[in-house]
Structure formats: C-alpha cells, structure tokens
Design an enzyme around this catalytic site. Structure first.
Site, PDB file in Angstrom:
ATOM      1  N   GLU A 200     -15.990 -38.038 -27.328  1.00  0.00           N
ATOM      2  CA  GLU A 200     -15.976 -38.289 -28.761  1.00  0.00           C
ATOM      3  C   GLU A 200     -14.928 -37.644 -29.415  1.00  0.00           C
ATOM      4  OE1 GLU A 200     -19.692 -35.955 -29.321  1.00  0.00           O
ATOM      5  OE2 GLU A 200     -18.426 -34.108 -29.639  1.00  0.00           O
ATOM      6  N   ARG A 296     -35.758 -26.909 -26.543  1.00  0.00           N
ATOM      7  CA  ARG A 296     -36.316 -25.592 -26.112  1.00  0.00           C
ATOM      8  C   ARG A 296     -35.891 -24.522 -27.282  1.00  0.00           C
ATOM      9  NH1 ARG A 296     -31.199 -23.479 -24.788  1.00  0.00           N
ATOM     10  NH2 ARG A 296     -29.786 -24.870 -24.176  1.00  0.00           N
TER      11      ARG A 296
END
Length: 663
Positions: A200, A296
């Site tokens: 990226e 999470r």
C-alpha cells in the site's frame, strides 16, 4: 451474567480482566505455562490450570487444552484477552462446539477482517475509504515489485494476517524491495503462519487514528477515537484520547465510517477500526483511509475507558452473556484527556532490544493507573512480550494530562532490568508532542535526542559509594572509620561499562567526603537522611552487588571486589554476539566466506520479533558457532571473523592464488 469464566491469556491483560470479574462477582480460571507458574495472574485467579512448557506453541496456543480446561473447571465462557488466540476463528469454533461462550466476535466476523486484503475489499464495498495499494492474490515477488512501482515509492509491505507491526516493512526505493519482502514474509510466516502480503501507498505525513467500536451483532456504536501516532517500528509507544486537533466534522466522519464497518460484518463485542490519516493539511474528513480492523480488545483500550467512563471488559461480558448493547450513541460523551504509554524491559541504547531480568523493585506512584502482570521479585523471561506495565493518566485537559504523565514516569521505579523509562520521559517532554504536532515519523526523526543518555551528576554517583559501604540507612554506624582521624575507604564499581573508584573519608560522625576522580562531593547525614552537596539523596534499591539509584536518571552500578574479581575474557571484536536469548532462524554465511560491513549474517528470532545481525566490519568468516533452528543464550558468540591481520594475510594469499591461476 456468567458465574465463572476462563481467561485464555497471561500477564497484564489477564489481571485487568480479573479485576472487572471481581467487580461483577464472576469467578475466574487462569491458565499458565511452566514459565508462568508463579505469575501474578495465576495468584489472582480463583483456580489455575497448567497448559504445558514455556513455548507458546506448547501452551498458550493450545486451544484444545484451553477448551478442556474450561470444561474441567466448570467455566461457562472463555475470554481471549488480546494476542495469542484472540483473533483465531478456528478457536472460536472449538469454543462454541464445546458448548461454551466466546467473549468476543463471531468466527465469521474474525474471518472477514482477519486478512487485510480481503478486509479492504469488504470495506470498499461498504463505502469505507481505503488506502491505495495492491490487494491481489498473485504473490510472485516480481509481480509484487511491479505493483509497488505502479503505486510509487515509498510503499509499505504488510502481512495480510496479524498486526502489531509484525511482517511490516517500509520500502523507500526499488533496490531495497526484494530484501524487505523476504524479511516481511519470514516474520509473517513465524508470527501468523501466513506469509502473504499486500502493498500500500505510504502516506508521507501520516497519523494513526483509530476508532473504538462496540456492537451486539445488530447495532453498533463508537466510543470516539484514539491517536496512536507515536510509534517506533510500526509499534505504538504512547496513545492518547481524544486525538489532538480533532474537529467535530472529522470525528463524525470517522465515527460514522467505523460504525458502518462494524455493521457490515454484524460485529459483536469490542473492536477497533484503524485509520491512516494524511495530516499534511490538518485533519480533514476527506483524508482518512481504512487500514484494518482489530477484532478484539486493544492494548490501549484504557484511554477510551478513561474519557468515556466505560468499562469495556464489563460491556464485553454483558453482551456475550446475552444482554443488549449497554448504551446508545447519544449516551456517550468525552470527558477530559487520557494518555497511555507502555513500559518495556528493553535496552534502548542497543537499539531497543528486548531485555530480561529479575525485578528487584517495581513501584508506581499514586494517581497513575498501572496495568501490570508482574511485581517486585518477578522475572521478565525471554519467552514472552517484555512489557512490564501500561501506565495511564486521565485529567481534565491535554496539558494537565501530559504533565501527569511526565510526573508519573519520573516517579516510577524499576530496578533489576534495563527499561525504556528514560526514553518515555524524553518523549513526554518533546516540545512537538507537547504542542500536539504528532505523526508516525516523529520518533524516527528525533531518535538521537530522544535516546541521548542523561548524565548522572557526581552526587548521585557518590551516593552509590555510600550505599555500597553500608552507610545509606539513617541508623548505620560509620563502620570502618577511626574516631580521631579520617580513614580512607575505597569503593570500586562499574558504571556504563567502565571501571570507576570512589574514596570515602569521614569528617565527624555524620559527614563524609567522597572523592570521584578530581571531583569532591560533600555528604552530610541529618534527621531526614543524607544530603549530598546540599541536595537530598535519591531513592535506591540494592540487590547483591547491584545498586540502582533513582536520581536525575535511573543509574545502575555493579560493586566490584578487587580480591574476588575474575580475569575477564577479552572482548569479541571479531564477530557477532547474540544480543538476547533467542532462536536462530537462518544463517547467511559459511566458513571462508568474505563479508562486507553491514552484510546480513544471522537472523535471530526473540520475543516475537526477527532481528537481523550484520557483519561489524569487512573480513572473512572464521567460524560459525550456531545452527539454524537452534536456541542461543544472550552474549553467545554466533559468528567469528578472522582477526584483521589474519584476514588481510588471507586476502593476500587469495590474490596471489588468483594471479597464479590467471598466469
């Protein structure tokens, strides 16, 4: 609400979850490896179950043993904490198949966000902005290099699985791409069992801002943002909430995008949407892009708890037990400002290498929230992450919170292992950080000043000699001295690797002069303790011959006895040593190979990271003292070079041999 849960983790996050469970009246079951048999989280639990040996593959990653432990102890649910099995969908399936509740998102949600490339495609489809890059399935090295060139350097290579900066490399020019790709893949393979990567665009003035989300499977809310821009090697160092310079329009845009992302996968529980922000022209709603979702609880969740007044673990427990989302978006407010920083056992001057050691002292000041899984007397082992504690402050505004962080760092006491405490204090004092001018490159740009050694004043050094002589306590008699004349007493010690000496002389029952080279320090004992050159003596702790003094900087000296001193071996100048205990992942050289300064020689895996050890100078390999796949201890000689004179002689012989062959 559950009556008993098992926590499938260790260390500070397990202790933190247990505190909420106690508040809710829920019993807890801990699991542990042989290395953690005496750990704090084991002693805090209502019940504890041994998993196996120290390596995580034999203990904390054994999902089958963890599920069985929950069944055997009557636990109704399993909380994964973070790390280890927290984002493993197969583990979630195993938990639910056993008839237990997983306190976290569904396996489907974890799978949807578990691979960065697939997650970005999903977010694009949902209308969430993503960073330009290559998300293709073709992992051929040449193809990846071509795609990087299309994107334009600099680029980031990122493992599609996992997080925490592992399997991530910044590549600033094409010639470094191949080596960076190999390194990223190797680290990703070790950490996640998956060496696939994506490419990226690297944002030149980046800020890392993430949004805390919480869902119940149908609805979702966001609990505002955290700024995690202060990073080293893509790992967070200081986090804060709210983000400096955040505007109402930007907060609304990021919050809406985060909630959209959570709803797109029917998310339940606590999660974090991480965005990369181009801050070159301030914070603008059209300049942020989705990076990844952490399915999470995050390490830095306490700053969100501080500014919202929400206990995120309690929310996790309530939603997992079947209760609805505890609040609506309109119910949530930001109050004050919070910082969190991570105190690590690491050798900053040696390049932030993870460290080990017994904690002779661990103490935190009042007014500072310290989430820790260790205490005085515990050992930082080479098996797990070397974080000692997370330090959190919350005050009415950013300026007062930052001052509280500075004060808390100065008052924190750690002895027995090297730490990054001085580095954190320097970072908290950084003028750019104080002004809110944060970006992910700040630490890298100013690393020299942030890691510069703080000089120890002579009075602090002199005090170590007084401690070594057994005179630091108020009731200590000036033993070893005559009543009628000053009697010199010599104290020898090592400071910063150098041998030093101090001469103590008495001048009355409560006065000593300490000679350090050409400097003289006047020490006088009064009812409140010692004063050196009219300054109060610093706090200290002694363990055997090691003395730690908490003065202008934390200073450690080793007292030496000339009668007992062993003859030290000469320095290993012609090779490389293991900087810490670890596993030899690969060896790039063989006996007889010529090497150039900086050449890769050994890759050492330690504390979940790969460390490339390079040739210290030009030369020829004389010996290889390690094997790939073997475990080594700290300071072990791994590679030996021929002594420079012999190496030069070998070069002459090779040149002569080559000349004869040409003739």
């Amino acid at each position: 609400m559950f009556t008993r849960i098992l926590i499938a983790n260790r260390g500070e996050i397990t202790c933190r979850i247990m505190r909420t469970c106690r508040h809710l009246g829920v019993q807890t079951v801990a699991v542990y490896s042989d290395a953690d048999a005496d750990a704090l989280h084991v002693s805090m639990a209502d019940q504890a179950v041994r998993l196996g040996p120290a390596p995580v593959a034999d203990s904390y990653l054994r999902g089958d043993l963890i599920v069985q432990a929950a069944l055997d102890t009557g636990a109704e649910a399993i909380h994964p904490g973070y790390g280890f099995l927290s984002e493993n969908p197969e583990f979630v399936d195993a938990v639910e198949t056993a008839g237990l509740v997983f306190i976290g998102p569904s396996a489907a949600a974890i799978r949807a966000m578990g691979l960065k490339d697939a997650a970005k495609k999903l977010m694009q489809a949902a209308g969430v902005p993503v960073v330009p890059g290559y998300l293709g399935d073709d992992q051929d090295a040449d193809v990846l290099a071509q795609e990087a060139a299309k994107i334009g350097f600099p680029v980031l290579i990122k493992a599609v699985a996992g997080g925490g900066g592992k399997g991530m490399r910044l590549v600033e020019n094409p010639r470094d791409f191949a080596e960076a790709l190999d390194s990223a893949r190797a680290e990703a393979r070790t950490a996640f069992g998956n060496d696939a990567v994506l490419i990226e665009k690297y944002i030149q003035s980046p800020r890392h801002i993430e949004v805390q989300v919480f869902g119940d499977g149908a609805q979702a809310v966001h609990l505002f943002e955290r700024d995690c821009s202060l990073q080293r090697r893509h790992q967070k160092v200081i986090e804060e909430a709210p983000a400096p310079g955040m505007t109402a329009a930007m907060r609304t845009a990021m919050g809406d995008a985060a909630v959209t992302a959570a709803k797109a996968i029917g998310y339940a529980g606590a999660g974090t949407i991480e965005f990369i922000v181009d801050a070159s022209d301030g914070l603008r709603p059209d300049r942020f892009w989705f990076m990844e979702m952490n399915t999470r609880l995050q390490v830095e969740h306490p700053v969100t708890e501080a500014i919202t007044g929400v206990d995120l673990v309690e929310w996790q427990m309530r939603v997992a037990s079947g209760e609805p989302l505890p609040a609506r978006q309109s119910d949530l407010r930001i109050t004050g400002h919070a910082f969190e920083t991570r105190l690590y056992a690491e050798d900053v001057p040696a390049g932030f290498l993870p460290a080990t050691g017994r904690l002779d002292l661990l103490a935190f000041p009042a007014g500072l929230r310290a989430d820790s899984g260790v205490r005085t007397g515990d050992t930082i082992s080479p098996w797990y992450d070397p974080m000692i504690a997370k330090l959190i402050v919350h005050r009415p505004d950013r300026a007062s919170a930052l001052q509280a962080l500075r004060d808390g760092l100065r008052a924190t006491r750690v002895a027995g292992t090297v730490t990054n405490l001085g580095f954190l204090a320097a970072l908290a004092d950084h003028p750019g950080f104080a002004a809110g001018q944060v970006d992910t490159g700040l630490i890298g740009r100013d690393i020299a000043s942030l890691t510069a050694a703080v000089p120890c004043p002579p009075r602090d050094i002199a005090f170590t000699a007084i401690v070594a002589a057994g005179l630091a306590e108020l009731n200590a008699a000036l033993t070893g001295f005559t009543l009628w004349a000053a009697l010199a007493r010599r104290i020898e010690f090592r400071l910063d690797g150098a041998d030093r000496m101090a001469i103590l002389r008495t001048d009355g029952p409560d006065r000593i002069t300490v000679a350090l080279d050409s400097q003289i320090v006047d020490a006088r004992r009064g009812p409140d303790g010692w004063r050196l050159d009219r300054q109060a003596a610093p706090a200290f702790v002694r363990h055997g011959n090691r003395i730690t003094v908490f003065g202008a900087a934390t200073m450690v000296v080793e007292i030496t006895d000339p009668l007992d001193r062993a003859v030290a071996a000469g320095p290993v100048a012609d090779g490389i040593l293991a900087p810490m205990p670890g596993l030899v992942r690969s060896i790039a050289v063989s006996v007889g190979d010529p090497v150039t300064s900086g050449d890769r020689m050994v890759v050492l895996e330690a504390m979940k990271m790969e460390h490339v050890l390079r040739a210290p100078r030009d030369g020829v390999i004389a010996a290889v003292h390690c094997v790939a796949g073997g475990q080594v201890t700290a300071k072990a000689v791994l590679i030996a070079l021929e002594p420079q004179s012999d190496s030069a002689h070998s070069d002459t012989k090779r040149h002569a041999k080559g000349a004869r062959e040409r003739d």
